[in-house]
Design a protein around this motif. Structure first.
Motif, PDB file in Angstrom:
ATOM      1  N   TYR A 265      -1.906 -37.711  -9.579  1.00 24.81           N
ATOM      2  CA  TYR A 265      -1.886 -36.283  -9.863  1.00 24.81           C
ATOM      3  C   TYR A 265      -2.294 -36.077 -11.322  1.00 24.81           C
ATOM      4  O   TYR A 265      -2.154 -36.968 -12.152  1.00 24.81           O
TER       5      TYR A 265
ATOM      6  N   GLN B 219      -2.599 -23.983  -6.686  1.00 25.56           N
ATOM      7  CA  GLN B 219      -1.193 -24.194  -6.511  1.00 25.56           C
ATOM      8  C   GLN B 219      -0.713 -23.324  -5.371  1.00 25.56           C
ATOM      9  O   GLN B 219      -0.901 -22.122  -5.345  1.00 25.56           O
TER      10      GLN B 219
ATOM     11  N   PHE C 192      10.250 -27.801 -10.504  1.00 28.01           N
ATOM     12  CA  PHE C 192       9.082 -27.520  -9.669  1.00 28.01           C
ATOM     13  C   PHE C 192       9.434 -27.635  -8.201  1.00 28.01           C
ATOM     14  O   PHE C 192      10.142 -28.566  -7.799  1.00 28.01           O
TER      15      PHE C 192
ATOM     16  N   PHE D 149       2.184 -28.396  -5.833  1.00 32.10           N
ATOM     17  CA  PHE D 149       3.239 -27.933  -6.712  1.00 32.10           C
ATOM     18  C   PHE D 149       3.022 -26.491  -7.150  1.00 32.10           C
ATOM     19  O   PHE D 149       1.893 -26.013  -7.273  1.00 32.10           O
ATOM     20  N   GLY D 150       4.137 -25.833  -7.441  1.00 33.23           N
ATOM     21  CA  GLY D 150       4.075 -24.545  -8.093  1.00 33.23           C
ATOM     22  C   GLY D 150       3.969 -24.730  -9.598  1.00 33.23           C
ATOM     23  O   GLY D 150       3.894 -25.855 -10.095  1.00 33.23           O
ATOM     24  N   GLY D 151       3.984 -23.613 -10.309  1.00 37.39           N
ATOM     25  CA  GLY D 151       3.841 -23.652 -11.751  1.00 37.39           C
ATOM     26  C   GLY D 151       5.117 -23.982 -12.504  1.00 37.39           C
ATOM     27  O   GLY D 151       5.089 -24.245 -13.706  1.00 37.39           O
TER      28      GLY D 151
ATOM     29  N   LEU E 188       1.303 -33.559  -2.179  1.00 36.74           N
ATOM     30  CA  LEU E 188       2.197 -32.462  -2.506  1.00 36.74           C
ATOM     31  C   LEU E 188       1.430 -31.403  -3.269  1.00 36.74           C
ATOM     32  O   LEU E 188       0.564 -31.721  -4.085  1.00 36.74           O
TER      33      LEU E 188
ATOM     34  N   GLY F  61       2.045 -27.037 -13.038  1.00 35.26           N
ATOM     35  CA  GLY F  61       2.551 -28.076 -12.164  1.00 35.26           C
ATOM     36  C   GLY F  61       1.482 -29.125 -11.911  1.00 35.26           C
ATOM     37  O   GLY F  61       0.295 -28.887 -12.142  1.00 35.26           O
TER      38      GLY F  61
END
Lengths: 111, 114
Positions: B35, A2, A88, A101-103, A99, B42
């Motif tokens: 995803y 991430q 997010f 993503f962060g957490g 993309l 995330g």
């Protein structure tokens, strides 16, 4: 892995208060996007800010971007119980085809 | 509703079985993404299509995973010989072509491997 890291990981506020979430990332970006996810559901796109923009507004949302610090913030003003969700940030890889993503920040707005 | 749709919404399978998920993107979107999201994290990128061509794959996509997008419309994601570690939410997204278009996500398929 991430790229983005949201801060705080969890936030609890009262209805009517403002909520601020921060996102930091590591590599150069083309744009940064913020998404909302209600429990167990898909992601809803909130706002996209390009790398040459510094601030953007959409309704009660205000997003800032500081590319020199590799950080962004999302401000939700006059929060409502319905804003309770995970938020997010996501950065692209300069090719616009994935993309990272962060957490996420888990926001709870108490009525 | 002309958003991204995914089927099934939930799938429970036993370890070792094969599963297949379907994604129908927004009709005018020629980009489609998969995803994976585990609890409390995330989403992580798996793969991406431009029309029918699969242009990028994450190293998360082991050889047990395969994705197709015949005719550049719907897409399928197959997992062979499922493992408990495959339990996750599998999200599909679509977008217009170009570097600055937002991705629109479907509701996801939640996979549980027992």
């Amino acid at each position: 892995s991430q790229q983005g890291e949201e801060d705080p990981q969890a936030l609890s506020i009262q209805e009517g208060e403002n909520a601020t979430m921060n996102c930091s990332y590591k590599t150069s970006i083309n744009n940064l996007q913020w998404y909302r996810q209600n429990s167990g559901r898909g992601l809803v796109h909130l706002i996209l800010i390009r790398s040459n923009e510094r601030e953007k507004h959409s309704g009660r949302l205000r997003v800032t971007l500081d590319t020199s610090k590799k950080s962004s913030s999302l401000l939700i003003t006059a929060s409502r119980a319905a804003d309770t969700a995970s938020y997010f940030c996501a950065t692209d890889n300069n090719a616009g085809n994935m993309l990272t993503f962060g957490g996420g920040t888990r926001l709870m707005v108490k009525p | 509703d002309t958003g991204v749709s995914q089927d099934p919404r939930h799938k429970i399978t036993k370890r070792g079985q094969n599963v297949t998920f379907r994604c129908d993107p927004i009709s005018e979107h020629n980009r489609l993404y998969w995803y994976r999201q585990t609890l409390g994290q995330g989403p992580e990128f798996l793969t991406y299509f431009q029309n029918e061509a699969q242009l990028e794959k994450s190293r998360l996509l082991s050889d047990r995973f395969s994705a197709e997008r015949p005719k550049g419309s719907f897409s399928t994601l197959e997992i062979q010989r499922t493992e408990q570690g495959d339990s996750a939410m599998y999200l599909c997204a679509s977008s217009l072509d170009g570097p600055v278009y937002e991705q629109y996500f479907g509701p996801g398929t939640r996979l549980t491997v027992t």
